[in-house]
Design an enzyme around this catalytic site. Structure first.
Site: not given
Length: 235
Positions: A44, A48, A117, A120
């Site tokens: 994650e 991101d 999350d 990502e």
């Protein structure tokens, strides 16, 4: 992992996954005890950054006359937790995530943050499989239409509060964590934000950043800068 799940993700993402173990990790929450493949937290983190880069690239191309400030506003609206959670539901990821028993009744913002999350983490898997050229089509598929429609009038809460505070008395908002509770894999942060000359506000969230933004939103709404309650964002 069931072949049906892999086939479904291949269809929905347009990507043929090379590393099944990494994909399992992307769909595993840290609340799953003794998980041999680990959980999605590190993925994650990487996803991101990849998402932010590719969405920024997209906006740079779509809006050649936009200022840096406008591009930043649009970017915040596209990579926040609510947008990512919406895309997670569009893909069907919530039904594929492995969570511990204590997380199965999660709801509201905390549930949305978890779904964000996972999106990502999935982006990170595609990136690690084949680099930016592999993940770019996925980002375009689910973010491109949103990028063209996103409203540039509403800014990130912390950014807007900072500018508002500066116009009021030339100072910056001060943030302070006053409480941290919850489990290690599902923390809750409580943050106080203060602007000299004004009553402080408190916000909470699943991360320090989310809590800071929630607190900033409260001041903006109270002072009439924002007319409606905005959903918590990630990114």
């Amino acid at each position: 992992m069931k072949h049906q799940t892999i086939d479904q993700l291949k269809k929905l993402t347009g990507h043929s996954f090379k590393n099944e173990d990494l994909l399992k990790k992307a769909l595993t929450h840290s609340s799953v005890q003794r998980s041999e493949q680990g959980n999605y937290e590190r993925l994650e983190f990487l996803g991101d950054r990849v998402l932010g880069l590719l969405v920024a690239e997209m906006l740079y191309q779509f809006f050649p006359q936009a200022s840096e400030g406008e591009l930043s506003v649009r970017l915040n609206g596209l990579v926040n937790a609510q947008t990512c959670a919406d895309i997670a539901r569009e893909i069907g990821l919530p039904d594929m995530v492995h969570v511990g028993c204590e997380m199965k009744n999660l709801e509201g913002r905390r549930l949305a943050n978890m779904h964000a999350d996972v999106v990502e983490a999935l982006i990170a898997v595609i990136y690690l499989d084949g680099g930016l050229k592999s993940v770019r089509p996925f980002i375009q598929r689910y973010w491109q239409d949103r990028a063209k429609k996103i409203d540039a009038s509403r800014r990130d809460a912390k950014t807007e509060l900072q500018e508002w505070a500066h116009t009021q008395n030339g100072v910056q908002p001060q943030y302070r964590v006053i409480k941290r509770c919850g489990l290690d894999h599902d923390p809750v942060f409580v943050v106080e934000v203060s602007v000299p000359g004004f009553v402080s506000e408190v916000g909470e969230g699943g991360s320090k950043r989310h809590a800071e933004r929630a607190a900033a939103e409260k001041i903006l709404r109270r002072e009439g800068m924002w007319g409606s309650i905005e959903k918590d964002d990630h990114g």
